[in-house]
Enzyme design. Structure first.
Site, short mmCIF file in Angstrom:
data_model
loop_
_atom_site.label_atom_id
_atom_site.label_comp_id
_atom_site.label_asym_id
_atom_site.label_seq_id
_atom_site.Cartn_x
_atom_site.Cartn_y
_atom_site.Cartn_z
N GLU A 38 0.86 -1.19 0.00
CA GLU A 38 0.00 0.00 0.00
C GLU A 38 0.89 1.24 0.00
O GLU A 38 1.79 1.35 0.84
CB GLU A 38 -0.92 0.06 1.23
CG GLU A 38 -1.90 1.23 1.11
CD GLU A 38 -2.58 1.64 2.41
OE1 GLU A 38 -2.13 1.25 3.50
OE2 GLU A 38 -3.56 2.41 2.32
N GLU A 63 4.83 5.00 3.87
CA GLU A 63 4.29 6.31 4.26
C GLU A 63 5.46 7.26 4.49
O GLU A 63 6.39 6.92 5.20
CB GLU A 63 3.45 6.13 5.55
CG GLU A 63 3.00 7.40 6.19
CD GLU A 63 2.28 8.37 5.25
OE1 GLU A 63 1.28 8.00 4.63
OE2 GLU A 63 2.76 9.54 5.15
N ASP A 113 -2.41 12.04 -2.51
CA ASP A 113 -2.49 13.51 -2.48
C ASP A 113 -2.82 14.02 -3.89
O ASP A 113 -2.12 13.69 -4.85
CB ASP A 113 -1.15 14.10 -2.01
CG ASP A 113 -0.87 13.75 -0.55
OD1 ASP A 113 -1.84 13.46 0.18
OD2 ASP A 113 0.30 13.78 -0.14
N LYS A 117 -3.53 22.20 -7.70
CA LYS A 117 -3.11 23.31 -8.57
C LYS A 117 -2.39 22.77 -9.81
O LYS A 117 -1.54 21.88 -9.69
CB LYS A 117 -2.15 24.23 -7.82
CG LYS A 117 -2.83 24.99 -6.69
CD LYS A 117 -1.85 25.92 -6.01
CE LYS A 117 -2.55 26.61 -4.87
NZ LYS A 117 -1.64 27.12 -3.86
N ASP A 149 -11.15 10.69 -4.37
CA ASP A 149 -12.37 11.50 -4.35
C ASP A 149 -12.24 12.65 -5.34
O ASP A 149 -13.18 13.42 -5.51
CB ASP A 149 -12.58 12.09 -2.95
CG ASP A 149 -11.44 13.02 -2.60
OD1 ASP A 149 -10.27 12.56 -2.64
OD2 ASP A 149 -11.68 14.21 -2.32
C1 SAM Z 1 -4.54 11.85 1.58
S1 SAM Z 1 -3.59 10.77 2.58
C2 SAM Z 1 -4.45 9.21 2.44
C3 SAM Z 1 -4.04 8.23 3.51
C4 SAM Z 1 -4.71 6.85 3.42
N1 SAM Z 1 -4.40 6.20 2.18
C5 SAM Z 1 -6.21 6.98 3.57
O1 SAM Z 1 -6.93 6.79 2.59
O2 SAM Z 1 -6.65 7.26 4.69
C6 SAM Z 1 -2.17 10.48 1.56
C7 SAM Z 1 -1.02 9.88 2.35
O3 SAM Z 1 -0.01 9.47 1.46
C8 SAM Z 1 1.25 9.89 1.95
N2 SAM Z 1 2.09 10.04 0.75
C9 SAM Z 1 1.88 10.91 -0.26
N3 SAM Z 1 2.81 10.75 -1.21
C10 SAM Z 1 3.63 9.76 -0.79
C11 SAM Z 1 4.80 9.16 -1.34
N4 SAM Z 1 5.28 9.54 -2.52
N5 SAM Z 1 5.39 8.16 -0.64
C12 SAM Z 1 4.88 7.75 0.56
N6 SAM Z 1 3.79 8.31 1.13
C13 SAM Z 1 3.17 9.30 0.46
C14 SAM Z 1 0.96 11.17 2.70
O4 SAM Z 1 1.96 11.46 3.68
C15 SAM Z 1 -0.39 10.85 3.33
O5 SAM Z 1 -0.27 10.23 4.59
#
Ligand code: SAM
Length: 212
Positions: A38, A63, A113, A117, A149
């Site tokens: 994941e 993460e 994420d 923008k 979403d």
């Molecule tokens: C919007 S949150 C969603 C978290 C989880 N998947 C959920 O649905 O509850 C996105 C997560 O991905 C992590 N993240 C974003 N880009 C990443 C990357 N390139 N490598 C590891 N983690 C990443 C962020 O730190 C954040 O905790």
């Protein structure tokens, strides 16, 4: 800052030395069970739930926010979830460095994420090089699942999937039986999904399979 005092993630927070190179990953668990990954595990809700529900498989969550990675790894330890590990790293880098070809049965990316923008779109994870790398690390028959979403990011996901020929888009199937307390409308059971359901947002989901 830690999300909870007295975290002791121990061996549940996996750290590979650079010189380890690309590894098959199942060896980390001392068995030959299929391994799933994941990306962006947040607080680890999904990786914990799927590892509990599927003891005959291994799971690794990646993460890059240290506080979340440590919190999620500590959660795995408290639940004695020996078929799961958390990695604190940037996912694209870690996969390139440490994941052997055809090492994985599935890659899960939930609510990545969205970088809304236009000038930040290049930071989005789901781009052609990412799909190439997913194709490399999946076993034949292995699947990539994407849920967001964010309508505009989903358009990009569908476009980059349509523009490549290595992974076949297939109908989305939920990865795991959802917990009884999952709110109506849940498809993967992550924290963000729960939050967005409460806000009334709708989701977009797609899945692609490596032929074989
Ligand atoms: C919007 S949150 C969603 C978290 C989880 N998947 C959920 O649905 O509850 C996105 C997560 O991905 C992590 N993240 C974003 N880009 C990443 C990357 N390139 N490598 C590891 N983690 C990443 C962020 O730190 C954040 O905790």
């Amino acid at each position: 800052m830690a999300l909870r005092p007295n975290l002791h993630p121990g061996e549940f927070l996996l750290s590979l030395p650079d010189e380890a190179g690309r590894v098959a990953l199942a060896g980390i668990f001392g068995n030959d069970h299929p391994v799933e990954l994941e990306i962006g595990s947040g607080k680890g809700t999904f990786v914990l739930a799927i590892a509990e529900a599927t003891p005959q498989r291994n799971f690794i969550g990646i993460e890059y926010a240290r506080a979340y990675a440590e919190f999620a790894a500590d959660r795995l330890r408290r639940h004695e979830q020996t078929n799961a590990r958390l990695v604190h790293a940037e996912a694209s880098w870690w996969v390139r460095c440490h994941v052997a070809d055809a090492a994985l049965a599935a890659v899960h990316v939930y609510f990545p994420d969205p970088w809304p923008k236009a000038r930040h779109h290049k930071r989005r994870l789901v781009q052609p090089p990412f799909l190439k790398e997913v194709h490399r690390i999946l076993q034949p028959g292995g699947v990539l699942r994407l849920v967001t979403d964010h309508a505009d990011y989903f358009v990009q996901m569908e476009r980059v999937l349509a523009e490549q020929q290595e992974l076949q888009v297939v109908p989305f199937e939920s990865p795991v039986a959802l917990k009884a307390d999952a709110p109506e409308g849940s498809i993967v059971g992550t924290n963000f999904e729960r939050k967005y359901i409460a806000e009334g947002r709708s989701f977009h989901a797609t899945m692609a399979r490596k032929p074989g």
